[in-house]
Design a protein around this motif. Structure first.
Motif, PDB file in Angstrom:
ATOM      1  N   ALA A 286       0.847  -1.194   0.000  1.00  0.00           N
ATOM      2  CA  ALA A 286       0.000   0.000   0.000  1.00  0.00           C
ATOM      3  C   ALA A 286       0.877   1.237   0.000  1.00  0.00           C
ATOM      4  O   ALA A 286       1.974   1.242   0.572  1.00  0.00           O
ATOM      5  CB  ALA A 286      -0.927   0.007   1.211  1.00  0.00           C
ATOM      6  N   LEU A 287       0.375   2.285  -0.623  1.00  0.00           N
ATOM      7  CA  LEU A 287       1.052   3.576  -0.649  1.00  0.00           C
ATOM      8  C   LEU A 287       0.283   4.538   0.245  1.00  0.00           C
ATOM      9  O   LEU A 287      -0.915   4.760   0.037  1.00  0.00           O
ATOM     10  CB  LEU A 287       1.096   4.119  -2.077  1.00  0.00           C
ATOM     11  N   VAL A 288       0.963   5.085   1.253  1.00  0.00           N
ATOM     12  CA  VAL A 288       0.320   6.013   2.185  1.00  0.00           C
ATOM     13  C   VAL A 288       1.214   7.235   2.372  1.00  0.00           C
ATOM     14  O   VAL A 288       2.411   7.198   2.086  1.00  0.00           O
ATOM     15  CB  VAL A 288       0.059   5.360   3.564  1.00  0.00           C
ATOM     16  N   LYS A 289       0.635   8.290   2.884  1.00  0.00           N
ATOM     17  CA  LYS A 289       1.430   9.428   3.336  1.00  0.00           C
ATOM     18  C   LYS A 289       1.994   9.088   4.710  1.00  0.00           C
ATOM     19  O   LYS A 289       1.358   8.378   5.503  1.00  0.00           O
ATOM     20  CB  LYS A 289       0.573  10.687   3.387  1.00  0.00           C
ATOM     21  N   SER A 290       3.176   9.581   5.010  1.00  0.00           N
ATOM     22  CA  SER A 290       3.822   9.200   6.274  1.00  0.00           C
ATOM     23  C   SER A 290       3.025   9.674   7.479  1.00  0.00           C
ATOM     24  O   SER A 290       3.097   9.063   8.551  1.00  0.00           O
ATOM     25  CB  SER A 290       5.246   9.747   6.328  1.00  0.00           C
ATOM     26  N   ASN A 291       2.242  10.761   7.306  1.00  0.00           N
ATOM     27  CA  ASN A 291       1.447  11.222   8.439  1.00  0.00           C
ATOM     28  C   ASN A 291       0.128  10.462   8.581  1.00  0.00           C
ATOM     29  O   ASN A 291      -0.763  10.886   9.307  1.00  0.00           O
ATOM     30  CB  ASN A 291       1.194  12.730   8.367  1.00  0.00           C
ATOM     31  N   GLN A 292       0.028   9.328   7.899  1.00  0.00           N
ATOM     32  CA  GLN A 292      -1.055   8.375   8.168  1.00  0.00           C
ATOM     33  C   GLN A 292      -0.595   7.267   9.106  1.00  0.00           C
ATOM     34  O   GLN A 292      -1.416   6.494   9.602  1.00  0.00           O
ATOM     35  CB  GLN A 292      -1.532   7.717   6.865  1.00  0.00           C
ATOM     36  N   LEU A 293       0.690   7.163   9.332  1.00  0.00           N
ATOM     37  CA  LEU A 293       1.229   6.012  10.062  1.00  0.00           C
ATOM     38  C   LEU A 293       1.166   6.203  11.570  1.00  0.00           C
ATOM     39  O   LEU A 293       1.352   7.314  12.090  1.00  0.00           O
ATOM     40  CB  LEU A 293       2.678   5.764   9.633  1.00  0.00           C
ATOM     41  N   MET A 294       0.924   5.098  12.279  1.00  0.00           N
ATOM     42  CA  MET A 294       0.911   5.060  13.736  1.00  0.00           C
ATOM     43  C   MET A 294       1.518   3.726  14.172  1.00  0.00           C
ATOM     44  O   MET A 294       1.513   2.761  13.403  1.00  0.00           O
ATOM     45  CB  MET A 294      -0.528   5.189  14.261  1.00  0.00           C
ATOM     46  N   PRO A 295       2.027   3.649  15.397  1.00  0.00           N
ATOM     47  CA  PRO A 295       2.641   2.391  15.842  1.00  0.00           C
ATOM     48  C   PRO A 295       1.611   1.269  15.958  1.00  0.00           C
ATOM     49  O   PRO A 295       0.510   1.470  16.470  1.00  0.00           O
ATOM     50  CB  PRO A 295       3.216   2.735  17.223  1.00  0.00           C
ATOM     51  N   LYS A 296       1.962   0.097  15.494  1.00  0.00           N
ATOM     52  CA  LYS A 296       1.102  -1.067  15.673  1.00  0.00           C
ATOM     53  C   LYS A 296       1.067  -1.448  17.153  1.00  0.00           C
ATOM     54  O   LYS A 296       2.105  -1.553  17.799  1.00  0.00           O
ATOM     55  CB  LYS A 296       1.630  -2.261  14.868  1.00  0.00           C
ATOM     56  N   PRO A 297      -0.106  -1.661  17.743  1.00  0.00           N
ATOM     57  CA  PRO A 297      -0.192  -2.136  19.126  1.00  0.00           C
ATOM     58  C   PRO A 297       0.508  -3.492  19.279  1.00  0.00           C
ATOM     59  O   PRO A 297       0.205  -4.441  18.555  1.00  0.00           O
ATOM     60  CB  PRO A 297      -1.704  -2.248  19.376  1.00  0.00           C
ATOM     61  N   ASP A 298       1.442  -3.573  20.233  1.00  0.00           N
ATOM     62  CA  ASP A 298       2.310  -4.749  20.340  1.00  0.00           C
ATOM     63  C   ASP A 298       1.579  -6.020  20.748  1.00  0.00           C
ATOM     64  O   ASP A 298       2.060  -7.122  20.466  1.00  0.00           O
ATOM     65  CB  ASP A 298       3.431  -4.480  21.356  1.00  0.00           C
ATOM     66  N   HIS A 299       0.454  -5.890  21.438  1.00  0.00           N
ATOM     67  CA  HIS A 299      -0.202  -7.080  21.981  1.00  0.00           C
ATOM     68  C   HIS A 299      -1.210  -7.703  21.013  1.00  0.00           C
ATOM     69  O   HIS A 299      -1.838  -8.715  21.343  1.00  0.00           O
ATOM     70  CB  HIS A 299      -0.901  -6.753  23.307  1.00  0.00           C
ATOM     71  N   LEU A 300      -1.351  -7.111  19.829  1.00  0.00           N
ATOM     72  CA  LEU A 300      -2.344  -7.592  18.879  1.00  0.00           C
ATOM     73  C   LEU A 300      -1.696  -8.312  17.709  1.00  0.00           C
ATOM     74  O   LEU A 300      -0.562  -8.035  17.331  1.00  0.00           O
ATOM     75  CB  LEU A 300      -3.180  -6.423  18.348  1.00  0.00           C
ATOM     76  N   THR A 301      -2.453  -9.239  17.126  1.00  0.00           N
ATOM     77  CA  THR A 301      -2.026  -9.874  15.884  1.00  0.00           C
ATOM     78  C   THR A 301      -2.190  -8.873  14.739  1.00  0.00           C
ATOM     79  O   THR A 301      -2.809  -7.818  14.896  1.00  0.00           O
ATOM     80  CB  THR A 301      -2.872 -11.120  15.594  1.00  0.00           C
ATOM     81  N   TRP A 302      -1.654  -9.236  13.582  1.00  0.00           N
ATOM     82  CA  TRP A 302      -1.781  -8.345  12.430  1.00  0.00           C
ATOM     83  C   TRP A 302      -3.248  -8.069  12.110  1.00  0.00           C
ATOM     84  O   TRP A 302      -3.639  -6.922  11.877  1.00  0.00           O
ATOM     85  CB  TRP A 302      -1.096  -8.962  11.212  1.00  0.00           C
TER      86      TRP A 302
END
Length: 454
Positions: A189-205
């Motif tokens: 996928a192509l996104v703007k960098s200001n769309q990104l957030m850290p993935k919650p560590d305790h969750l599956t993909w």
């Protein structure tokens, strides 16, 4: 693509802590020339002509195609998508309502030479993802290859002053994967960098991919100063309280000290709301509310019967806030049952865009109607932070492989789903990507609540 997947699996299957592979390793991975993606085709935009909305079948319009990797521009990131999910905008896109999304792509393509990339004869859809950054364009400093991320769906240009107090007011604000191309129901996928957030560590993909759009939308709609500004003690009427949006609104109400009055359409959905902790529940099918006498005429007697039922559940109080998204079918009732000085906050119109209500009950009782559309970056970040802390939980009920996205979208279109429906993109199976098993163990019942109900 196999080399990319092998690197991600090697990294995420290492001891939780430092990844086995670093940014340089991911930056060195070759990016393929093409990837698989879920698309609609411009030359099929009239395929459902003459059919009613309900008759239109996403399984016929959604394709899994091999598509070329787009050029990476300044301020953008290319993400390897491990999982995504289906939202109602995926349904609208798949049935070409209220208009084919190619009109959005054409308009965006006229903005700049770089935006021209989006104007294609196919539209790669999807407004959620969880995955790993592969490449970043010029000007991206916060994110690097190998970062595990989720993406929110707000795409903005921010060249106008209008968007700088609230980015949702940017005249060039768009929903990624709906009003732009290169969405999340794909291997890349192509996104703007200001769309990104850290993935919650305790969750599956697949769990991490589920909340994005709906969680952020519910946060702005209920909690934010741009929405209803919910406070402790408020009575909040939530339509579709076990659905994709409503399930997060219910959680926000409970977590924020408010009382949700959950409106559902079956005993099964009522049980899900009780399992979330809600006590005031209305099964509108069992109680047979019919707010319209016919296609053109509403029935105020049903509004009154509905309001009386709400007061029975709240100890005689009317609702402070109505969490609206069905639109035409329910809006007249929503305006009527809101208390004097209360707020109807709306973010969608899944049953129709033309709303009708009796304005006397609005102006004479000083009620407010607030329009709320998705969320700005700050609101999406805060909503994701609550997920990462285990305060709000994914409402994932079922997961399909990428090849069966048409069926997943059909489920949402026909409302036979609970919560959110997920899609595995690069992830070869469910259950991968957990980095914090201790936090996960504390919240496992809540994480699996909608799975168990399904």
């Amino acid at each position: 693509m196999n080399e990319i997947l092998d690197a991600i699996l090697a990294s995420t299957q290492s001891d939780h802590g430092s990844p086995a592979l670093g940014p340089a390793d991911f930056a060195a991975l070759p990016v393929p020339e093409s990837y698989r993606a879920v698309t609609v085709h411009k030359d099929e935009a009239e395929m459902f002509a003459g059919l009613t909305t309900k008759e239109k079948d996403p399984r016929k319009s959604l394709h899994v195609d091999e598509v070329p990797v787009p050029e990476l521009g300044p301020g953008e990131a290319l993400v390897a998508v491990m999982a995504s999910s289906v939202n109602y905008n995926s349904v609208w896109t798949s049935i070409f309502e209220p208009l084919p999304t190619f009109a959005f792509l054409e308009r965006y393509g006229k903005l700049s030479p770089l935006a021209k990339r989006h104007d294609l004869p196919y539209h790669i859809i999807g407004s959620d993802l969880a995955g790993v950054v592969l490449r970043t364009g010029p000007g991206v400093n916060l994110w690097k290859p190998g970062d595990e991320v989720v993406a929110h769906c707000l795409s903005v240009e921010l060249e106008s002053a209008d968007g700088h107090s609230d980015t949702m007011l940017d005249p060039e604000q768009r929903i990624w994967g709906f009003e732009t191309n290169f969405g999340g129901l794909a291997e890349l996928a192509l996104v703007k960098s200001n769309q990104l957030m850290p993935k919650p560590d305790h969750l599956t993909w697949e769990e991490a991919a589920a909340p994005g759009l709906v969680n952020s939308t519910a946060y702005r709609q209920l909690v934010s100063s741009n929405g209803a500004q919910m406070k402790q003690g408020d009575n909040v009427l939530i339509w579709g309280a076990s659905g994709g949006l409503g399930s997060y609104a219910t959680q926000f109400a409970l977590a924020g000290g408010a009382t949700p009055i959950c409106v559902v359409s079956s005993p099964r959905k009522a049980e899900i709301c009780r399992a979330m902790g809600a006590e005031a529940i209305i099964d509108r099918s069992a109680e047979d509310y019919r707010f319209w006498k016919d296609e053109h005429t509403q029935d105020p007697r049903e509004w009154k019967r509905f309001g009386k039922r709400i007061r029975e559940l709240t100890g005689g109080e009317d609702v402070d806030i109505v969490f609206e998204h069905p639109g035409r079918e329910t809006f007249g009732a929503s305006v009527y049952v809101t208390r004097k000085g209360g707020t109807i906050v709306t973010c969608a119109s899944t049953s129709g865009y033309t709303h009708e209500y009796d304005n006397r009950y609005l102006w004479m009782s000083l009620k407010r109607i607030v329009g709320s559309h998705f969320a700005n970056y700050r609101e999406a970040w805060e909503a994701n932070r609550l997920i990462a802390k285990g305060r709000i939980h994914p409402t994932l009920s079922k997961v399909y492989p990428l090849e069966e996205t048409g069926q997943a979208t059909y489920d949402v279109h026909r409302n036979v789903h609970q919560g959110k429906v997920g899609v595995l993109c690069l992830a070869p199976q469910e259950g991968l990507g957990v980095r914090d098993p201790e936090l996960r163990a504390k919240h496992l019942d809540a994480i699996n609540l909608f799975r168990d109900a399904a």
